[in-house]
Scaffold this active site. Structure first.
Site, PDB file in Angstrom:
ATOM      1  N   GLU A   1       7.548 -10.260   4.254  1.00 23.63           N
ATOM      2  CA  GLU A   1       8.329  -9.441   3.353  1.00 23.63           C
ATOM      3  C   GLU A   1       9.900  -9.668   4.019  1.00 23.63           C
ATOM      4  O   GLU A   1      10.583  -8.566   4.281  1.00 23.63           O
ATOM      5  CB  GLU A   1       8.074  -8.056   3.506  1.00 23.63           C
ATOM      6  CG  GLU A   1       6.650  -7.681   2.982  1.00 23.63           C
ATOM      7  CD  GLU A   1       6.198  -6.495   3.154  1.00 23.63           C
ATOM      8  OE1 GLU A   1       5.616  -5.829   2.171  1.00 23.63           O
ATOM      9  OE2 GLU A   1       6.518  -5.785   4.197  1.00 23.63           O
TER      10      GLU A   1
HETATM   11  C1  TNX Z   1       2.693  -4.224   2.999  1.00 25.62           C
HETATM   12  S1  TNX Z   1       1.048  -6.336   4.510  1.00 25.62           S
HETATM   13  C2  TNX Z   1       3.460  -4.646   4.361  1.00 25.62           C
HETATM   14  C3  TNX Z   1       3.744  -3.752   5.135  1.00 25.62           C
HETATM   15  C4  TNX Z   1       3.418  -2.222   4.632  1.00 25.62           C
HETATM   16  C5  TNX Z   1       2.067  -2.280   3.684  1.00 25.62           C
HETATM   17  C6  TNX Z   1       2.074  -0.985   2.945  1.00 25.62           C
HETATM   18  C7  TNX Z   1       2.196  -6.570   4.960  1.00 25.62           C
HETATM   19  C8  TNX Z   1       2.151  -7.916   5.745  1.00 25.62           C
HETATM   20  N1  TNX Z   1       3.588  -5.934   5.053  1.00 25.62           N
HETATM   21  O1  TNX Z   1       4.885  -3.709   5.735  1.00 25.62           O
HETATM   22  O2  TNX Z   1       3.174  -1.179   5.587  1.00 25.62           O
HETATM   23  O3  TNX Z   1       2.392  -3.387   2.586  1.00 25.62           O
HETATM   24  O4  TNX Z   1       0.806  -1.021   2.338  1.00 25.62           O
END
Ligand code: TNX
Length: 525
Positions: free
Chosen positions: A320
């Site tokens: 992300e």
């Molecule tokens: C996605 S899974 C994220 C996290 C969040 C989560 C909440 C991932 C690699 N990144 O930063 O906490 O969703 O469900």
């Protein structure tokens, strides 16, 4: 298990154990009785003695009689025998992958004794947990019986994990020890700790004490923070090792780094520390490849983490990053991989890193980096995207850990009434976590590239250990069975029928759990 005055006819591990074993044969004859006179006999190996001590304390709690650990069996009824043996003696099918055979075990139960054999201490511990799950209340108070049977079992996948986010909300060592106990009882063997994020930094590293001293204090919503000192970390690792669980630390890069930018102003373009962040948005913070402090930060911090961690893996996050050009993202991920490879570690990253793994080397990148990139582990989580990149990385050698959010994101609410949790991947009921086939998630990835399955518990909304276990249980048991048991040995109806009995142990240990309407809780208890 809670004491009960009603005796019952014990079933076999096929009816009682979670995860269900690969092979179970019922035998005729009287059951084995756990009661006065029960003792644990080992072959004297350190592996067996270590498991024997845990098993004896467990048997003592069950039966309320003293339980000795002995090296010699006098032949009288009542021995639980623990011994190492080779794979053929254990009965592991020929051709089983060595990493899976390593965890195999065998249990032979007759009226007189329960003989547990395994190739390793990990296998012996698995055997002890299966045996315990097979014990049902006997005729006399505080006695338990186990049906005569043969169990031969080994895992389907080598990596059976739980990712726990201790960055959004902090969970201290006592909570993690309880999580480790639960994991071991379900034959899970990887605890992946998401140690750093925008909201907090949870591991004190010697090269940058400001990280924990400053950003150890913050958490989502202004809640209390916390961090693991090097002593805490050593305690955690020691406990995990004794439960045959490998700890995989995650330092999330090059995004999710506001806590680092808050503690270390040299990582921001202005040179001024970022403000603490206690919200739950993602994707806004980032490292900068061209700042002079960035590479030394990667070198020192990843070097510290590698040195503090005995296991082979370090996770670099990589998820992300919404505010960076692909070239800079690629350079930062590859720099992190290079630092960890130099420190002797294999890199794990979220699926987004797949895009940074292949392609032509940049100037200055050597063959060691090429090798490290090719042997990386990619963790697939967001089913909305990335399948192609992950499949391509697997074709170039990467191994894949599967964490499909709609199945194993245990921070998703069970239903609209669940008091905590998120909903972006939908509601995830117990059956959703159970009824899926790992090899169908990424059809283009060959089976031998799938290293395993990992559940994830993000803690934006999770503030207490009650919340934590409520989200974990019973879904973590479902994921454990998906990861351990052969596809043709498991099924929802059987799992749902075996689940209610596990709750006595959860209650005894004080774990909260969700009474899903999908499971016949009152049957079989
Ligand atoms: C996605 S899974 C994220 C996290 C969040 C989560 C909440 C991932 C690699 N990144 O930063 O906490 O969703 O469900």
């Amino acid at each position: 298990m809670a004491p009960s005055s009603e005796s019952e006819q014990p079933g076999t591990a096929r009816d009682l154990a979670v995860p269900v074993p690969a092979h179970v044969e019922a035998r005729t004859g009287d059951p084995f009785v756990i009661g006065p006179g029960v003792r644990v006999v080992t072959d004297g190996s350190t592996e067996a003695v270590a498991v024997a001590v845990m098993a004896a304390s467990r048997l003592h709690r069950l039966s309320d009689v003293p339980v000795a650990v002995l090296h010699e069996d006098d032949g009288t009824p009542g021995s639980v025998v623990l011994a190492l043996a080779d794979a053929a003696t254990v009965g592991v099918p020929a051709g089983t992958d060595a990493s899976l055979a390593h965890e195999a075990y065998r249990i032979d139960v007759t009226a007189d004794r329960a003989v547990l054999t395994a190739v390793s201490g990990a296998g012996l511990l698995h055997a002890a947990h299966t045996l315990q799950q097979c014990a049902v209340p006997g005729a006399e108070p505080a006695t338990w019986t186990v049906a005569p049977q043969l169990v031969v079992d080994h895992p389907r996948f080598a990596w059976r994990g739980l990712c726990l986010d201790v960055a959004r909300h902090f969970f201290g060592v006592p909570d993690l020890l309880r999580v480790l106990d639960l994991m071991a009882s379900l034959k899970l063997n990887v605890l992946h700790l998401h140690l750093t994020d925008d909201q907090g930094w949870r591991l004190d590293v010697p090269s940058r004490p400001a990280l924990a001293a400053v950003s150890g204090l913050t958490a989502v919503g202004g809640d209390p923070g916390g961090y693991y000192s090097s002593q805490d970390w050593a305690q955690l690792l020691g406990y995990a090792a004794s439960r045959h669980v490998t700890v995989v630390p995650e330092i999330d890069l090059p995004g999710h780094v506001n806590a680092a930018l808050h503690a270390l102003g040299e990582l921001t373009p202005s040179g001024r520390p970022a403000r603490a962040y206690t919200g739950i948005d993602v994707g806004f913070s980032r490292l900068h490849v061209d700042l002079p402090a960035t590479r030394p930060f990667l070198h020192d911090v990843l070097g510290d983490v590698a040195a503090m961690t005995p296991g082979p893996w370090v996770h670099v996050g990589g998820d992300e990053v919404l505010t960076m050009e692909p070239a800079e993202y690629r350079a930062l991920v590859r720099a992190a991989v290079e630092e960890l490879a130099a420190a002797g570690k294999t890199v794990v990253g979220w699926q987004e890193v797949a895009s940074a793994l292949d392609g032509p080397p940049a100037p200055g990148e050597g063959p060691a980096l090429e090798e490290a990139l090719a042997s990386a582990v990619v963790q697939y989580w967001d089913e909305r995207e990335g399948a192609e990149e992950v499949t391509r990385a697997a074709a170039h050698g990467a191994r894949v850990v599967l964490s499909p959010a709609t199945r194993v994101y245990l921070d998703m609410r069970y239903d609209a009434a669940t008091p905590v949790g998120l909903e972006w991947a939908g509601h995830v009921e117990v059956r959703d976590s159970y009824e899926w086939e790992p090899l169908d998630v990424l059809p283009g990835v060959p089976a031998d590239r799938v290293l395993g399955v990992e559940a994830a518990l993000w803690t934006e909304t999770v503030r207490t250990s009650e919340d934590l276990f409520l989200l974990l249980l019973p879904r973590l048991a479902a994921v454990a069975e998906v990861a351990w048991s052969r596809a043709d040995a498991r099924g929802w109806d059987s799992f749902a029928a075996r689940l209610p009995r596990q709750t006595a142990r959860w209650d005894e240990r004080g774990y909260t759990w969700y009474r899903s309407p999908q499971v016949p809780w009152s049957a079989g208890r």
